[in-house]
Design a protein around this motif. Sequence first.
Motif, PDB file in Angstrom:
ATOM      1  N   ALA A   1      16.495  -4.300  -1.718  1.00  0.00           N
ATOM      2  CA  ALA A   1      16.351  -4.478  -0.319  1.00  0.00           C
ATOM      3  C   ALA A   1      15.608  -2.991   0.211  1.00  0.00           C
ATOM      4  O   ALA A   1      14.988  -3.188   1.172  1.00  0.00           O
ATOM      5  CB  ALA A   1      17.669  -4.433   0.347  1.00  0.00           C
ATOM      6  N   ALA A   2      16.035  -1.986  -0.475  1.00  0.00           N
ATOM      7  CA  ALA A   2      15.247  -0.679  -0.268  1.00  0.00           C
ATOM      8  C   ALA A   2      13.780  -0.691  -0.195  1.00  0.00           C
ATOM      9  O   ALA A   2      13.180   0.310   0.421  1.00  0.00           O
ATOM     10  CB  ALA A   2      15.948   0.423  -1.166  1.00  0.00           C
ATOM     11  N   ILE A   3      13.163  -1.730  -0.967  1.00  0.00           N
ATOM     12  CA  ILE A   3      11.781  -1.565  -0.750  1.00  0.00           C
ATOM     13  C   ILE A   3      11.211  -3.067  -0.534  1.00  0.00           C
ATOM     14  O   ILE A   3      10.144  -3.545  -0.894  1.00  0.00           O
ATOM     15  CB  ILE A   3      10.997  -1.254  -2.143  1.00  0.00           C
ATOM     16  CG1 ILE A   3      11.453  -2.077  -3.421  1.00  0.00           C
ATOM     17  CG2 ILE A   3      11.342   0.199  -2.569  1.00  0.00           C
ATOM     18  CD1 ILE A   3      10.740  -2.146  -4.761  1.00  0.00           C
ATOM     19  N   ASN A   4      11.820  -4.005   0.147  1.00  0.00           N
ATOM     20  CA  ASN A   4      11.772  -5.264   0.523  1.00  0.00           C
ATOM     21  C   ASN A   4      10.834  -5.310   1.622  1.00  0.00           C
ATOM     22  O   ASN A   4      11.250  -6.507   2.475  1.00  0.00           O
ATOM     23  CB  ASN A   4      13.154  -6.259   0.657  1.00  0.00           C
ATOM     24  CG  ASN A   4      12.913  -7.474   0.609  1.00  0.00           C
ATOM     25  OD1 ASN A   4      11.842  -8.013   0.165  1.00  0.00           O
ATOM     26  ND2 ASN A   4      13.703  -8.200   0.754  1.00  0.00           N
ATOM     27  N   SER A   5       9.992  -4.918   1.824  1.00  0.00           N
ATOM     28  CA  SER A   5       9.117  -4.742   3.135  1.00  0.00           C
ATOM     29  C   SER A   5       7.602  -4.634   2.743  1.00  0.00           C
ATOM     30  O   SER A   5       7.067  -4.112   1.752  1.00  0.00           O
ATOM     31  CB  SER A   5       9.518  -3.962   4.270  1.00  0.00           C
ATOM     32  OG  SER A   5       8.878  -4.202   5.372  1.00  0.00           O
ATOM     33  N   GLY A   6       6.698  -5.210   3.514  1.00  0.00           N
ATOM     34  CA  GLY A   6       5.427  -5.091   3.579  1.00  0.00           C
ATOM     35  C   GLY A   6       4.633  -5.652   5.002  1.00  0.00           C
ATOM     36  O   GLY A   6       5.362  -5.711   5.773  1.00  0.00           O
ATOM     37  N   ILE A   7       3.285  -5.673   4.837  1.00  0.00           N
ATOM     38  CA  ILE A   7       2.742  -5.873   6.156  1.00  0.00           C
ATOM     39  C   ILE A   7       1.410  -6.894   5.870  1.00  0.00           C
ATOM     40  O   ILE A   7       0.831  -6.563   4.938  1.00  0.00           O
ATOM     41  CB  ILE A   7       2.255  -4.501   6.845  1.00  0.00           C
ATOM     42  CG1 ILE A   7       1.290  -4.841   8.170  1.00  0.00           C
ATOM     43  CG2 ILE A   7       1.268  -3.710   5.979  1.00  0.00           C
ATOM     44  CD1 ILE A   7       2.555  -4.939   9.385  1.00  0.00           C
ATOM     45  N   ASN A   8       0.937  -7.803   6.539  1.00  0.00           N
ATOM     46  CA  ASN A   8       0.040  -8.521   6.226  1.00  0.00           C
ATOM     47  C   ASN A   8      -1.186  -7.871   7.339  1.00  0.00           C
ATOM     48  O   ASN A   8      -0.991  -7.645   8.071  1.00  0.00           O
ATOM     49  CB  ASN A   8       0.163 -10.158   7.013  1.00  0.00           C
ATOM     50  CG  ASN A   8       1.252 -10.712   6.185  1.00  0.00           C
ATOM     51  OD1 ASN A   8       0.947 -10.864   4.895  1.00  0.00           O
ATOM     52  ND2 ASN A   8       2.319 -11.003   6.734  1.00  0.00           N
ATOM     53  N   LEU A   9      -2.321  -7.814   6.811  1.00  0.00           N
ATOM     54  CA  LEU A   9      -3.523  -7.117   7.333  1.00  0.00           C
ATOM     55  C   LEU A   9      -4.787  -8.380   7.382  1.00  0.00           C
ATOM     56  O   LEU A   9      -5.094  -9.135   6.443  1.00  0.00           O
ATOM     57  CB  LEU A   9      -4.062  -6.142   6.499  1.00  0.00           C
ATOM     58  CG  LEU A   9      -2.984  -5.195   6.145  1.00  0.00           C
ATOM     59  CD1 LEU A   9      -3.773  -3.939   5.263  1.00  0.00           C
ATOM     60  CD2 LEU A   9      -2.340  -4.229   7.321  1.00  0.00           C
ATOM     61  N   ARG A  10      -5.394  -8.270   8.456  1.00  0.00           N
ATOM     62  CA  ARG A  10      -6.651  -9.219   8.400  1.00  0.00           C
ATOM     63  C   ARG A  10      -7.766  -8.306   9.111  1.00  0.00           C
ATOM     64  O   ARG A  10      -7.697  -7.682  10.189  1.00  0.00           O
ATOM     65  CB  ARG A  10      -6.489 -10.331   9.341  1.00  0.00           C
ATOM     66  CG  ARG A  10      -5.513 -11.251   8.765  1.00  0.00           C
ATOM     67  CD  ARG A  10      -5.287 -12.541   9.325  1.00  0.00           C
ATOM     68  NE  ARG A  10      -4.498 -13.469   8.854  1.00  0.00           N
ATOM     69  CZ  ARG A  10      -4.648 -14.236   7.817  1.00  0.00           C
ATOM     70  NH1 ARG A  10      -5.908 -14.432   7.253  1.00  0.00           N
ATOM     71  NH2 ARG A  10      -3.738 -15.084   7.266  1.00  0.00           N
ATOM     72  N   GLY A  11      -8.819  -8.296   8.549  1.00  0.00           N
ATOM     73  CA  GLY A  11     -10.198  -7.841   8.957  1.00  0.00           C
ATOM     74  C   GLY A  11     -11.326  -7.682   8.013  1.00  0.00           C
ATOM     75  O   GLY A  11     -11.149  -7.768   6.886  1.00  0.00           O
ATOM     76  N   GLU A  12     -12.650  -7.477   8.526  1.00  0.00           N
ATOM     77  CA  GLU A  12     -13.772  -7.268   7.582  1.00  0.00           C
ATOM     78  C   GLU A  12     -14.017  -8.518   6.540  1.00  0.00           C
ATOM     79  O   GLU A  12     -14.407  -8.451   5.668  1.00  0.00           O
ATOM     80  CB  GLU A  12     -13.681  -5.883   6.683  1.00  0.00           C
ATOM     81  CG  GLU A  12     -13.135  -4.569   7.665  1.00  0.00           C
ATOM     82  CD  GLU A  12     -14.632  -4.401   8.144  1.00  0.00           C
ATOM     83  OE1 GLU A  12     -15.673  -4.821   7.769  1.00  0.00           O
ATOM     84  OE2 GLU A  12     -14.339  -3.304   9.196  1.00  0.00           O
ATOM     85  N   GLY A  13     -13.359  -9.615   7.309  1.00  0.00           N
ATOM     86  CA  GLY A  13     -13.480 -11.032   6.479  1.00  0.00           C
ATOM     87  C   GLY A  13     -12.369 -11.093   5.537  1.00  0.00           C
ATOM     88  O   GLY A  13     -12.532 -11.864   4.571  1.00  0.00           O
ATOM     89  N   LEU A  14     -11.275 -10.021   5.279  1.00  0.00           N
ATOM     90  CA  LEU A  14     -10.291 -10.292   4.398  1.00  0.00           C
ATOM     91  C   LEU A  14      -8.840 -10.435   4.763  1.00  0.00           C
ATOM     92  O   LEU A  14      -8.750 -10.065   6.271  1.00  0.00           O
ATOM     93  CB  LEU A  14     -10.470  -8.608   3.666  1.00  0.00           C
ATOM     94  CG  LEU A  14     -11.391  -8.432   2.838  1.00  0.00           C
ATOM     95  CD1 LEU A  14     -11.241  -6.884   2.437  1.00  0.00           C
ATOM     96  CD2 LEU A  14     -11.760  -9.211   1.648  1.00  0.00           C
ATOM     97  N   CYS A  15      -8.142 -11.030   4.293  1.00  0.00           N
ATOM     98  CA  CYS A  15      -6.654 -11.077   4.369  1.00  0.00           C
ATOM     99  C   CYS A  15      -5.891 -10.604   3.275  1.00  0.00           C
ATOM    100  O   CYS A  15      -6.293 -10.727   2.161  1.00  0.00           O
ATOM    101  CB  CYS A  15      -6.369 -12.634   4.669  1.00  0.00           C
ATOM    102  SG  CYS A  15      -4.614 -12.876   4.559  1.00  0.00           S
ATOM    103  N   VAL A  16      -5.287  -9.580   3.616  1.00  0.00           N
ATOM    104  CA  VAL A  16      -4.436  -8.492   2.648  1.00  0.00           C
ATOM    105  C   VAL A  16      -3.114  -8.669   2.732  1.00  0.00           C
ATOM    106  O   VAL A  16      -2.582  -8.502   4.088  1.00  0.00           O
ATOM    107  CB  VAL A  16      -5.327  -7.224   2.583  1.00  0.00           C
ATOM    108  CG1 VAL A  16      -4.711  -6.374   1.725  1.00  0.00           C
ATOM    109  CG2 VAL A  16      -6.743  -7.392   2.567  1.00  0.00           C
ATOM    110  N   LYS A  17      -2.333  -8.337   1.768  1.00  0.00           N
ATOM    111  CA  LYS A  17      -0.912  -8.261   1.984  1.00  0.00           C
ATOM    112  C   LYS A  17      -0.641  -6.725   1.349  1.00  0.00           C
ATOM    113  O   LYS A  17      -1.026  -6.588  -0.034  1.00  0.00           O
ATOM    114  CB  LYS A  17      -0.067  -9.030   1.048  1.00  0.00           C
ATOM    115  CG  LYS A  17      -0.132 -10.474   1.643  1.00  0.00           C
ATOM    116  CD  LYS A  17       0.504 -11.611   0.866  1.00  0.00           C
ATOM    117  CE  LYS A  17       0.581 -13.022   1.578  1.00  0.00           C
ATOM    118  NZ  LYS A  17       1.066 -13.231   2.564  1.00  0.00           N
ATOM    119  N   LEU A  18       0.214  -5.957   1.891  1.00  0.00           N
ATOM    120  CA  LEU A  18       0.424  -4.541   1.330  1.00  0.00           C
ATOM    121  C   LEU A  18       2.067  -4.551   1.109  1.00  0.00           C
ATOM    122  O   LEU A  18       2.691  -4.775   1.996  1.00  0.00           O
ATOM    123  CB  LEU A  18       0.002  -3.342   2.266  1.00  0.00           C
ATOM    124  CG  LEU A  18      -1.217  -3.231   2.637  1.00  0.00           C
ATOM    125  CD1 LEU A  18      -1.422  -1.860   3.340  1.00  0.00           C
ATOM    126  CD2 LEU A  18      -2.134  -2.919   1.427  1.00  0.00           C
TER     127      LEU A  18
END
Length: 160
Positions: free
Chosen positions: A94-111
């Motif tokens: 749970a301490a590291i159970n998060s991230g963010i979805n990004l879209r732009g420049e023609g890309l879809c990225v998960k961090l």
Amino acid sequence: MKMKTCNNLPVLLAVLLAVVCVCEGVTFGQLCQGNSGNTVRSSDSWGQGHYGAPRGSRTHQGLDITCADGSVVYAPFDLTLSGELTVYTDVTKAAINSGINLRGEGLCVKLFYVDPDQTSGTVSKGQRIGVMMPMQSVYPGITSHVHVQLCDKSDPTPYF
């Protein structure tokens, strides 16, 4: 029956080629405070951070960019924040159970492993988007890192 020729074929091909090449010129900017060169996690007791690295019976489907716990994470390109993501279903992580979805420049990225400052809106390249979560508390001795994964699970390495 006479077949028509397509006089717009060159235009159609040019449009398709432009769509395919949208991401070609994208290079990620600095992702993490203290790692201006976006150094990839090398080998440690937990494995390696390159795309395709072995993970038991599977392969690593992302790229791990070194990032110290608690460091600021930056937008790697001009983007739209597209919601928070859950990395694990295991409550012990749970301490590291998060991230963010990004879209732009023609890309879809998960961090992965990023505590986002916000989960929607537009952000410019280099702007703060969150903080690296405390990876050492879950994986002691690992090289702390942000996991970068393209939504289609293809190799993100060329963008670095």
